[in-house]
Design an enzyme around this catalytic site. Structure first.
Site, PDB file in Angstrom:
ATOM      1  N   LYS A  28       0.740  -1.180  -0.067  1.00  0.00           N
ATOM      2  CA  LYS A  28      -0.059   0.023   0.054  1.00  0.00           C
ATOM      3  C   LYS A  28       0.843   1.213  -0.050  1.00  0.00           C
ATOM      4  CE  LYS A  28      -4.316  -1.498   1.816  1.00  0.00           C
ATOM      5  NZ  LYS A  28      -5.447  -1.426   2.706  1.00  0.00           N
ATOM      6  N   LYS A  85      -6.326 -10.619  -8.834  1.00  0.00           N
ATOM      7  CA  LYS A  85      -7.435 -10.706  -7.961  1.00  0.00           C
ATOM      8  C   LYS A  85      -8.484  -9.610  -8.438  1.00  0.00           C
ATOM      9  CE  LYS A  85      -7.910 -10.366  -3.368  1.00  0.00           C
ATOM     10  NZ  LYS A  85      -7.720 -10.339  -2.127  1.00  0.00           N
ATOM     11  N   LYS A  89     -11.383  -3.635  -6.605  1.00  0.00           N
ATOM     12  CA  LYS A  89     -12.000  -2.468  -6.747  1.00  0.00           C
ATOM     13  C   LYS A  89     -11.301  -1.278  -7.094  1.00  0.00           C
ATOM     14  CE  LYS A  89     -11.398  -1.763  -1.885  1.00  0.00           C
ATOM     15  NZ  LYS A  89     -11.920  -2.109  -0.479  1.00  0.00           N
TER      16      LYS A  89
END
Ligand code: TRP
Length: 354
Positions: free
Chosen positions: A132, A216, A219
């Protein structure tokens, strides 16, 4: 001599067993971005199954969300949307505790204590932080770095015995266990916090992108065609499945064949999960058939399963008063559970009482 054949009794679990339950579950979902089929099959649908056997708390982790900047209006509406998705998927708001994290201050209060228990070296190994934070690690928030200690607090402030987690959260749960053990040791409070067990949902519920079977479903993928959102209508679902990437061959004959073809395997897995059947069983029906035939069947199934959830979510989101009342009630009940545990932690640590 202890009876080797019998599992050691766990006092944290025994009290639940006496009530006919297997333990206490806490899980958290971040209110960032739209919910998609991956979140539904990988997490929320499993929660619905667990509510029968466990004492459950389902938390919308708004404090985790702000470890990366969120637009305040969006954060509020996404928080309601996750709560609406829980309810629309069949989580019972009376039986379970559904709430948002920031309404229960004990999470952040315990997290501070855990910031002082966890070691910098442990945090440095967290792969989610590295992902992240990206290249510009110096510029990541301090909250993003401490994120796993807050997650440990979410779980341990209720002495949760089990946490349903996807593969990507296993490392954070390990850290939660390390924090519990170190706290118990450091303060001579043997057995105070439970060593929480993961409930891992297998690869069966790992949903990949419709554009790339090796990534994966996410979003944050710029292409909306890569995912089916819970609020997509039947036309959008049909179009996305029609356009989903596949190879030119017909449906695989065996699971081993499917495993070599990531896109085909993903659609097969989605079908199996939505139909509640195993892959082999679905293959017996579709082996060797044209892919378009399978896609039509998948569309029909997805519309039948996801359509009603999305429609109920939309209805609930239009009734924020109701959703907010569920969250308020949940927070009240969560606070009542958390307060005595935090009081005990404060006493153990040596904080004076007001
Ligand atoms: N880190 C989790 C995720 O990104 C969210 C989360 C926060 C969580 N607190 C939790 C999950 C406690 C399980 C238990 O998906």
């Amino acid at each position: 001599m202890p009876d080797a054949g019998r599992a050691a009794s766990n006092p944290h679990i025994d009290a639940y067993i006496a009530r006919g339950l297997k333990g206490r579950i806490l899980s958290g979902v971040q209110p960032t971005g739209n919910l998609h089929l991956g979140n539904y099959l990988g997490a929320i649908r499993n929660f619905v199954r667990l509510q029968a056997d466990y004492d459950c708390l389902f938390c919308v982790v708004d404090q985790h969300a702000i470890t990366q900047w969120q637009d305040p209006k969006e954060l509020a509406s996404q928080t309601r949307e996750i709560a609406a998705a829980f309810l629309a998927s069949g989580l019972d708001a009376k039986k379970n505790i559904i709430f948002n994290q920031s309404m229960v201050p004990a999470h952040a209060q315990l997290a501070w204590v855990f910031n002082c228990v966890a070691r910098v070296g442990w945090m440095n190994r967290m792969t989610q932080f590295k992902e992240k934070a990206g290249k510009d690690r110096e510029n990541a928030s301090l909250g993003l770095y401490a994120y796993p200690a807050l997650m440990a607090a979410d779980i341990l402030i209720y002495k949760a015995t089990h946490v349903p987690v996807g593969e990507d959260q296993k490392q954070h749960l390990e850290l939660t266990r390390d924090i519990a053990i170190k706290f118990n040791n450091d303060f001579g409070a043997s057995g105070f916090f439970p060593v929480t067990e993961p409930l891992i949902f297998g690869a069966a519920t790992r949903v990949m992108s419709l554009r790339d079977g090796t990534k994966k479903m996410s979003k944050s993928d710029p292409s909306d065609y890569s995912r089916i959102n819970l609020t997509d209508d039947s036309d959008a679902i049909a179009q996305k499945i029609r356009k989903a990437k596949t190879d030119p061959q017909p449906m695989p004959e065996t699971e081993a064949d499917a495993a070599k073809r990531p896109e085909a395997d993903n659609l097969l897995g989605i079908y199996a999960a939505l139909a509640d059947r195993d892959r082999a069983d679905v293959l017996r029906e579709f082996a060797g058939q044209q892919f378009s035939t399978f896609k039509n069947a998948l569309t029909e199934l997805a519309v039948a399963r996801i359509g009603p959830v999305g429609a109920e979510m939309q209805r609930l989101v239009k009734d924020p008063g109701y959703v907010d009342s569920v969250l308020r009630d949940g927070a009240e009940r969560a606070n009542a559970l958390a307060k005595p545990i935090l009081d005990e932690v404060y006493r153990i640590v040596g904080f004076l009482k007001p």
